[in-house]
Design an enzyme around this catalytic site. Structure first.
Site, PDB file in Angstrom:
ATOM      1  CG  HIS A 305      36.200  12.607  16.539  1.00 10.21           C
ATOM      2  ND1 HIS A 305      35.283  11.719  16.544  1.00 10.21           N
ATOM      3  CD2 HIS A 305      36.398  13.006  17.867  1.00 10.21           C
ATOM      4  CE1 HIS A 305      34.799  11.539  17.727  1.00 10.21           C
ATOM      5  NE2 HIS A 305      35.460  12.336  18.711  1.00 10.21           N
ATOM      6  CG  ASP A 363      40.410  17.334  22.985  1.00  7.87           C
ATOM      7  OD1 ASP A 363      40.215  16.368  22.385  1.00  7.87           O
ATOM      8  OD2 ASP A 363      40.166  17.770  24.146  1.00  7.87           O
TER       9      ASP A 363
HETATM   10  C1  SDX Z   1      38.666  13.012  21.853  1.00  5.95           C
HETATM   11  O1  SDX Z   1      36.023   8.847  20.392  1.00  5.95           O
HETATM   12  C2  SDX Z   1      35.572  10.297  20.947  1.00  5.95           C
HETATM   13  O2  SDX Z   1      34.458  10.516  20.816  1.00  5.95           O
HETATM   14  C3  SDX Z   1      36.659  10.914  21.663  1.00  5.95           C
HETATM   15  C4  SDX Z   1      36.232  12.349  22.128  1.00  5.95           C
HETATM   16  C5  SDX Z   1      35.291  12.353  23.145  1.00  5.95           C
HETATM   17  O3  SDX Z   1      34.580  13.113  23.408  1.00  5.95           O
HETATM   18  O4  SDX Z   1      35.442  11.158  24.139  1.00  5.95           O
HETATM   19  O5  SDX Z   1      35.743  13.029  21.146  1.00  5.95           O
HETATM   20  C6  SDX Z   1      37.591  13.244  22.504  1.00  5.95           C
HETATM   21  O6  SDX Z   1      39.518  11.994  21.937  1.00  5.95           O
HETATM   22  C7  SDX Z   1      38.937  13.830  20.496  1.00  5.95           C
HETATM   23  C8  SDX Z   1      40.107  13.403  19.557  1.00  5.95           C
HETATM   24  C9  SDX Z   1      41.299  14.185  20.123  1.00  5.95           C
HETATM   25  N1  SDX Z   1      42.540  13.535  19.811  1.00  5.95           N
HETATM   26  C10 SDX Z   1      43.463  14.439  18.886  1.00  5.95           C
HETATM   27  O7  SDX Z   1      42.964  15.406  18.855  1.00  5.95           O
HETATM   28  C11 SDX Z   1      44.699  13.936  18.533  1.00  5.95           C
HETATM   29  C12 SDX Z   1      44.935  13.953  17.082  1.00  5.95           C
HETATM   30  N2  SDX Z   1      44.091  13.379  16.273  1.00  5.95           N
HETATM   31  C13 SDX Z   1      44.414  11.908  15.867  1.00  5.95           C
HETATM   32  O8  SDX Z   1      45.226  11.256  16.650  1.00  5.95           O
HETATM   33  C14 SDX Z   1      43.095  11.212  15.304  1.00  5.95           C
HETATM   34  O9  SDX Z   1      42.452  11.884  14.493  1.00  5.95           O
HETATM   35  C15 SDX Z   1      42.071  10.627  16.112  1.00  5.95           C
HETATM   36  C16 SDX Z   1      42.904   9.353  17.023  1.00  5.95           C
HETATM   37  C17 SDX Z   1      41.396  11.295  16.941  1.00  5.95           C
HETATM   38  C18 SDX Z   1      41.197   9.710  15.279  1.00  5.95           C
HETATM   39  O10 SDX Z   1      42.219   8.600  14.839  1.00  5.95           O
HETATM   40  P1  SDX Z   1      41.337   7.518  13.881  1.00  5.95           P
HETATM   41  O11 SDX Z   1      40.031   7.609  13.797  1.00  5.95           O
HETATM   42  O12 SDX Z   1      42.228   6.256  14.041  1.00  5.95           O
HETATM   43  O13 SDX Z   1      42.024   7.842  12.512  1.00  5.95           O
HETATM   44  P2  SDX Z   1      43.508   7.425  11.871  1.00  5.95           P
HETATM   45  O14 SDX Z   1      44.416   7.742  12.684  1.00  5.95           O
HETATM   46  O15 SDX Z   1      43.131   6.138  11.291  1.00  5.95           O
HETATM   47  O16 SDX Z   1      43.586   8.825  10.860  1.00  5.95           O
HETATM   48  C19 SDX Z   1      43.017   8.634   9.494  1.00  5.95           C
HETATM   49  C20 SDX Z   1      43.913   9.351   8.505  1.00  5.95           C
HETATM   50  C21 SDX Z   1      45.435   8.933   8.730  1.00  5.95           C
HETATM   51  O17 SDX Z   1      46.159   8.915   7.679  1.00  5.95           O
HETATM   52  P3  SDX Z   1      46.118   7.571   6.622  1.00  5.95           P
HETATM   53  O18 SDX Z   1      46.922   6.546   7.497  1.00  5.95           O
HETATM   54  O19 SDX Z   1      44.873   7.172   6.241  1.00  5.95           O
HETATM   55  O20 SDX Z   1      46.991   8.180   5.529  1.00  5.95           O
HETATM   56  O21 SDX Z   1      43.992  10.878   9.068  1.00  5.95           O
HETATM   57  C22 SDX Z   1      45.236  10.937   9.461  1.00  5.95           C
HETATM   58  C23 SDX Z   1      46.161   9.610   9.760  1.00  5.95           C
HETATM   59  O22 SDX Z   1      47.462   9.807   9.721  1.00  5.95           O
HETATM   60  N3  SDX Z   1      45.179  11.875  10.643  1.00  5.95           N
HETATM   61  C24 SDX Z   1      45.717  12.900  10.782  1.00  5.95           C
HETATM   62  C25 SDX Z   1      45.192  13.464  11.777  1.00  5.95           C
HETATM   63  N4  SDX Z   1      44.277  12.548  12.304  1.00  5.95           N
HETATM   64  C26 SDX Z   1      44.388  11.646  11.664  1.00  5.95           C
HETATM   65  N5  SDX Z   1      46.940  13.818  10.312  1.00  5.95           N
HETATM   66  C27 SDX Z   1      47.385  14.669  10.834  1.00  5.95           C
HETATM   67  N6  SDX Z   1      46.888  15.312  12.017  1.00  5.95           N
HETATM   68  C28 SDX Z   1      45.504  14.692  12.748  1.00  5.95           C
HETATM   69  N7  SDX Z   1      45.253  15.309  13.826  1.00  5.95           N
END
Ligand code: SDX
Length: 428
Positions: A305, A363
């Site tokens: 998140h 989710d």
């Molecule tokens: C919702 O914003 C909100 O409030 C949203 C929400 C709401 O109520 O409105 O809470 C609802 O959207 C919840 C999130 C649902 N999405 C997912 O579950 C999809 C999987 N999660 C990711 O795509 C990710 O965690 C996000 C999009 C939710 C957050 O992404 P960020 O904040 O941009 O973080 P990031 O992509 O920069 O990740 C940080 C690191 C990265 O690694 P590095 O580049 O630092 O090496 O963490 C890794 C990412 O690769 N990472 C994951 C991961 N999520 C982040 N690695 C594996 N699996 C994951 N799920």
């Protein structure tokens, strides 16, 4: 005494006002940065940028805290119902008994939609994704309800707010019924909000439908968990659309479009598909490795998140509700739940996820619960949109009523071609 922050930019030092909220991080007001320095700030994804001032929802991502108008989500989910949370988000205080009864009455009497809209649905293919139907049909409300699209009229704003909250369940149920080829079921005014929705989804004209009160209460709680969440992507979309003066139905349609993405509200559908793809506990290590592999675009859907760097408080309540629903339905060994529980256990102990502070989000367990209740995967994000509509419209209302609000118009860092002269075809 006003507080300021000093910014040293090259040979320039500028002072910017620092503003403190009631709780949470302070902000540096950089509105005058460009006029004083000729520079913009740069923050793609707005990881450190506050887009507005708001009194509605507060998240402490490090502590895993979510407050709606100061009330913890755990207490609202435990003690209240979804329409009470709607009232709180819209008006800032918990309703008295009379205020709640009046609000429920007014919402209930807006649940029907214009009969012509039923014909609007019939233009879609039966196998259209329900989210595509929702984006289109919610936007189309502005073609049916011209008497509540003038955003400068406070009374029209109230009517539009009541209509959109009241009609989302009816339209979501219609999208589902249309998809499965069953007739639309009209709302019944003697049912509560969520029971009405369940009946519109699962009743058929051939027999009486009895709402299961345990499932209705569980779904109502799920709606509370999804109601609002600060300036997430879809809420920011609604605010930006609304800042131009677009009508509220069009703004909510924009929010639905944004929510559909798998990185946002589409994650519940994606998470269930991922659990099905993993299929068994034995396959989990392979997928954990894929999620950690920088060269593999695979992510654990339902994990991570932007704000929560601790357990999403909603996910805890979601997991409890999941077990409650499966128990009520007598589902003892759901293979998807087994995979989910084991995946969570492994991920919470794996140094990659621990170091990146990746926890299950709302989710992760919602899909298993909704599937058990009888909803197809394609309806999961529709239910998220149904619940989030009150958050979107409450944030839209706050923005419209903010005397300082102006059209949103971000700037950019331009790295394209400098000015150059046109080259005629013969000379290319
Ligand atoms: C919702 O914003 C909100 O409030 C949203 C929400 C709401 O109520 O409105 O809470 C609802 O959207 C919840 C999130 C649902 N999405 C997912 O579950 C999809 C999987 N999660 C990711 O795509 C990710 O965690 C996000 C999009 C939710 C957050 O992404 P960020 O904040 O941009 O973080 P990031 O992509 O920069 O990740 C940080 C690191 C990265 O690694 P590095 O580049 O630092 O090496 O963490 C890794 C990412 O690769 N990472 C994951 C991961 N999520 C982040 N690695 C594996 N699996 C994951 N799920």
């Amino acid at each position: 005494m006003s507080e300021t922050g000093k910014f040293i930019l090259g040979d320039k030092t500028v002072e910017m006002p620092v503003k403190h909220g009631s709780i949470g991080p302070a902000v540096a007001d950089i509105a005058k940065l460009y006029s004083q320095t000729g520079m913009f700030t740069y923050d793609p994804g707005f990881t450190s940028t506050a887009s507005c001032e708001s009194k509605i929802t507060y998240i402490d991502g490090d502590e895993g805290v979510l407050l709606h108008r100061g009330y913890p989500i755990e207490q609202l989910a435990e003690h209240g119902d979804f329409l009470e949370t709607c009232y709180l988000l819209l008006y800032g205080e918990l309703p008295t008994a009379n205020q709640k009864a009046d609000f429920d009455y007014r919402i209930t009497r807006h649940t029907m939609i214009h009969e012509q809209m039923a014909k609007f649905f019939s233009g879609f293919r039966r196998d259209a994704h329900p989210m595509a139907v929702m984006v289109a049909s919610v936007g189309a409300l502005s073609a049916f309800y011209h008497d509540s699209t003038d955003i400068s009229d406070p009374q029209q704003r109230v009517v539009a707010t009541m209509r959109i909250i009241a009609k989302m369940p009816t339209m979501a149920a219609m999208a589902y019924k249309y998809n499965i080829g069953q007739p639309f079921i009209y709302p019944k005014n003697d049912l509560d909000y969520t029971s009405n929705f369940l009946r519109m989804c699962f009743a058929v004209p051939c027999e009486e439908y009895k709402v299961n009160p345990i499932l209705s209460r569980a779904l109502d709680r799920i709606f509370i968990l999804h109601a609002d969440h600060e300036q997430n992507a879809s809420t920011s979309t609604v605010r930006l659309a609304g800042s131009s003066g677009a009508n509220p139905f069009a703004c909510i349609a924009a929010g639905i479009a944004c929510l559909w993405g798998p990185a946002h509200g589409g994650a519940n559908e994606a998470a269930l598909k991922m659990l099905s793809e993993i299929g068994s506990v034995e396959n989990i290590p392979k997928y954990i490795a894929k999620a950690k592999d920088k060269n593999d675009p695979f992510r654990l859907m339902g994990f991570g998140h932007r704000v929560y760097k601790n357990y999403d408080p909603r996910a805890k309540i979601m997991a409890k509700t999941c077990h409650e629903v499966l128990g009520e339905l007598g589902i003892k060994d759901d293979p998807l739940l087994d995979v989910a529980v084991e995946l969570e256990r492994i991920a919470l102990h794996d140094e990659y996820f621990v170091e990146k502070k990746l926890y299950p989000n709302i989710d992760f367990y919602s899909g298993i619960t909704l599937k058990a209740m009888g909803f197809p995967v394609s309806m999961f994000t529709v239910l998220f949109a149904l619940a989030r509509t009150v958050g979107w419209i409450a944030q839209w209302k706050e923005m419209i009523e903010d005397p300082s609000q102006k059209i949103g118009r971000p700037r950019q860092l331009y790295t394209g071609a400098p000015k150059r002269d046109y080259v005629k075809m013969g000379s290319r």
